[in-house]
Design an enzyme around this catalytic site. Structure first.
Site, PDB file in Angstrom:
ATOM      1  N   ASP A  16      48.039  45.261  55.253  1.00  0.00           N
ATOM      2  CA  ASP A  16      47.995  44.294  56.326  1.00  0.00           C
ATOM      3  C   ASP A  16      46.419  43.821  56.644  1.00  0.00           C
ATOM      4  O   ASP A  16      46.140  43.180  57.211  1.00  0.00           O
ATOM      5  CB  ASP A  16      48.648  44.801  57.678  1.00  0.00           C
ATOM      6  N   HIS A  38      37.243  32.701  25.629  1.00  0.00           N
ATOM      7  CA  HIS A  38      37.457  31.677  26.616  1.00  0.00           C
ATOM      8  C   HIS A  38      38.911  31.994  27.474  1.00  0.00           C
ATOM      9  O   HIS A  38      39.057  31.074  28.414  1.00  0.00           O
ATOM     10  CB  HIS A  38      37.310  30.045  26.237  1.00  0.00           C
TER      11      HIS A  38
END
Length: 733
Positions: free
Chosen positions: A153, A647
């Protein structure tokens, strides 16, 4: 008897708890003490026996990738009583433990502090009853405690993030992305309920990351007529061409009268007042599960090491080890729990401004930014004084460029500006490849990979500046937002130096930081860096799984040029034994030390060894050379493979953090640009979390040759890697 530390997880589980457990165990062993796992939380402390047992280096190998907690957690009614806590004290003393690292929520940490306070009284009683000796009492007079907050939370006051929050945000955002595609296909509305009884962090941030239309959080409840406002906002977006509507609801949301706002109540409003075929999705405990994110691994590792230091060397009241600006931050356990519980009280008593303020500046800022995005007007009547703002990408592709550009455009349109997309960076500006962008043109960009505006690494040379200035005049640009990396900063510096020669360059220009290398000045994280890091860690996870059937070492190369952020954080998050950085260089002595350690580890029975190499760690000792050298020195005892991630690190869907970070920067950039127009200023600046900084400051902040900032915060992770990556003595002769 040697010093012994106990570690336990308590309360609800959270992804990243295992990384924290691993850190406590290995940091403790590195410090020369014994570490005991207390299984099943405080229930294990009360039950004793087999539930309290020593943990070795190997016991925590490979656990970082797992969700939940491998040492278990359970509710313990007995621990809530003095008698139960006294039994826990007895079992701890019999095991020789008087230092604890407790990983859990505020309830677990509160119980821990009660036990610490009662410890001397329990000791006296146990001696009086003959259950422990006077010597036992003398050896364990007090209990030292350090707490780590494991809670999805993000509800602990005083820390930027809690363990598990980022992973939960990944789960929620992935779900919203999936829901968005099917919602758009059917022109349907969805209501998504997420966890957060007293804290709206997950609801707010997932709404921003997922491009939701509306959100309800406990700290900022709407008025009783909220349904009318929500309907207005959603209709406006639909009329502008949006094919779906998504509303995020925190489970603890209510209106200002205290009436709960449930997901079903929102669905009913959408159906009754808008005629929407709305569906409800309650994500539930799926938010707690799954593989921990890269952040939850390296952050939990860092604070876990700090917790060991606290219980070994600290001499003060119990501390919670949180995180501030990506560094460990210790705070009073008692005060942190008190302040956290006070937020729920403020909400219950209607003091909402206090509750918001307690969540911190960033939370307040992002709540305001989301409201602006949610209510941004798709169509604004153009004023005669409207300004034209160009938006472009410069440098290598960074995941998150699209959601960042989306926020820049929509917030700019809402403030009455004409937004202009510049395709393909500076070459596109010179060639006149520009087009007006409307609110609807950037629809769907919040989750889009790549860069829809294109990007180029080239920046204007001396001969190009005239063409840049001419294009600015031709297209009547009043300001430019450059989303990009190191090349964007170079371009900004060059343009600023030549503005007297070319008056058209004297317009407000700002660089918004986006770089997977995270090599930019004045900030903690550039847009794109978190996404690339998660790709790297996920790739290494798969590499590890591929090596389970044989003894194998890997040398994995990451991007980063001469900046070690990706390599080092990947190494900590993925559990590497060694990381090679450009900042350190590589020597033959280093490699001999590493080979000796590798041979010793495999000889002891280890099956896997991981080295991470920053792509420019050394001009001479390449990834291929290291791979062949290690293979030769292994003499058949293990095989070695190299992997260049390349990449792939630039691709993929941007992470929730990169989307949120991009939106945060976009809001501050547009506000700054509007202020420049109002004051008739024409500054050249770059964005940081603290605001805009002048281009003139770059020389003091940047190592231009190495292409990295002078202040590299991530180097605080080097001792974490050294403590956790390699067993003490592995490289000894």
């Amino acid at each position: 008897m040697s010093v012994r530390i106990g570690v336990l997880t308590s309360g609800g589980d959270a992804p990243g708890m295992n990384a924290a457990v691993r850190a406590v165990v290995r940091a403790g062993i590195t410090a020369g003490v014994e570490v005991y796992g207390i299984y099943e939380g405080w229930q294990g402390a009360v039950d004793g026996g087999r539930f309290i047992r020593p943990m070795s280096w190997e016991d925590v190998s490979g656990i970082m990738i797992q969700g939940g907690t491998v040492i278990g957690t359970a509710r313990c009614a007995a621990f809530r009583t003095p008698e139960g806590r006294r039994t826990a004290v007895l079992n701890l003393i019999l095991a020789g433990i008087d230092r604890l690292v407790v990983i859990g929520g505020d309830g677990s940490l509160t119980g821990t502090d009660v036990l610490r306070d009662e410890w001397p009284d329990h000791i006296d009683a146990l001696v009086a009853w003959g259950q422990i000796t006077a010597q036992d009492a003398a050896e364990h007079p007090t209990l030292r405690v350090a707490g780590l907050v494991g809670s999805i939370d993000n509800d602990m006051v005083g820390t930027d993030m809690t363990i598990g929050t980022d992973s939960a945000l990944h789960r929620i955002t992935e779900a919203i992305d999936a829901i968005a595609s099917t919602a758009a296909s059917h022109q349907r509305s969805f209501v998504v309920e997420v966890m957060g009884r007293h804290c709206g962090y997950l609801a707010l941030m997932s709404a921003i990351a997922g491009g939701a239309d509306y959100a309800f959080i406990p700290e900022r409840p709407p008025a009783a007529d909220w349904h009318e406002h929500m309907a207005t906002v959603l209709r406006r977006a639909r009329n502008a061409g949006r094919r779906s509507s998504i509303v995020v609801v925190a489970e603890g949301a209510a209106d200002r009268e205290g009436n709960p706002i449930t997901a079903d109540a929102v669905r009913k409003v959408l159906a009754d007042e808008m005629g929407e075929d709305a569906r409800v999705t309650i994500l539930g405990h799926v938010q707690r599960g799954g593989v921990p994110s890269a952040y939850d691994r390296w952050m939990a590792s860092m604070v876990g090491c700090a917790a060991v230091d606290e219980v070994l060397y600290g001499d003060r009241e119990p501390q919670v080890i949180g995180v501030r600006a990506n560094r460990p931050h210790a705070m009073s356990l008692l005060e942190a729990v008190k302040d956290t519980k006070a937020v729920a009280t403020s909400i219950a008593e209607g003091r909402y401004e206090e509750a918001m303020a307690a969540r911190g500046h960033s939370f307040v800022q992002m709540a305001h930014v989301f409201q602006r995005l949610s209510e941004a007007r798709p169509n604004v009547v153009r004023e005669a004084s409207a300004k034209r703002i160009g938006v472009m990408n410069v440098g290598g592709l960074a995941p998150g460029m699209n959601p960042t550009a989306r926020a820049v455009v929509r917030l700019g349109v809402d403030q009455g500006h004409d937004m202009v997309g510049i395709q393909g960076g500076f070459p596109g500006l010179i060639e006149g490849d520009l087009r007006d962008l409307t609110w609807g043109d950037v629809e769907g960009w919040e989750a889009a990979a790549g860069a829809n505006l294109g990007t180029r690494r080239s920046i204007p040379g001396d001969g190009d500046l005239y063409a840049v200035a001419r294009s600015i005049e031709t297209h009547e640009l009043d300001g430019i937002v450059i989303i990009g990396g190191f090349q964007a900063y170079r371009a900004l510096s060059r343009i600023n130096a030549e503005r007297k020669r070319f008056p058209a360059l004297s317009i407000p220009i700002v660089v918004l930081p986006a770089s997977l290398d995270n090599n930019l000045p004045g900030l903690q994280m550039a847009v794109g860096a978190d996404s690339a890091l998660n790709v790297d860690v996920q790739a290494v996870d798969r590499i590890k799984q591929s090596a389970t059937a044989s003894k194998r070492a890997f040398v994995v190369e990451t991007m980063g040029r001469r900046c070690g952020f990706l390599a080092l954080t990947t190494g900590v998050a993925a559990g590497a034994e060694r990381v090679y950085l450009n900042e350190d260089g590589i020597t033959i002595a280093d490699l001999k030390h590493d080979v000796d350690a590798m041979v010793r580890a495999f000889g002891r029975g280890q099956n896997f060894w991981l080295s991470i190499r920053n792509e420019n760690a050394s001009e001479f000792y390449t990834t291929d050379l290291l791979t062949r050298m290690f293979e030769a020195e292994g003499q058949g005892g293990f095989s070695v493979r190299g992997a260049v991630l390349g990449h792939v690190q630039q691709g993929g869907v941007p992470s929730p953090f990169d989307r949120i970070n991009g939106v945060r920067f976009a809001a501050s950039v547009i506000d700054w640009m509007s202020a420049q127009f109002e004051t008739h200023s024409a500054q050249h600046t770059f964005a940081t979390p603290e605001g805009m900084r002048s281009v003139k400051e770059l020389d003091d902040l940047v190592d231009w040759h190495a292409r990295r900032p002078i202040d590299q915060w991530w180097l605080v992770l080097k001792p974490v890697l050294e403590a956790l990556g390699r067993r003490p003595g592995d490289a000894d002769a």
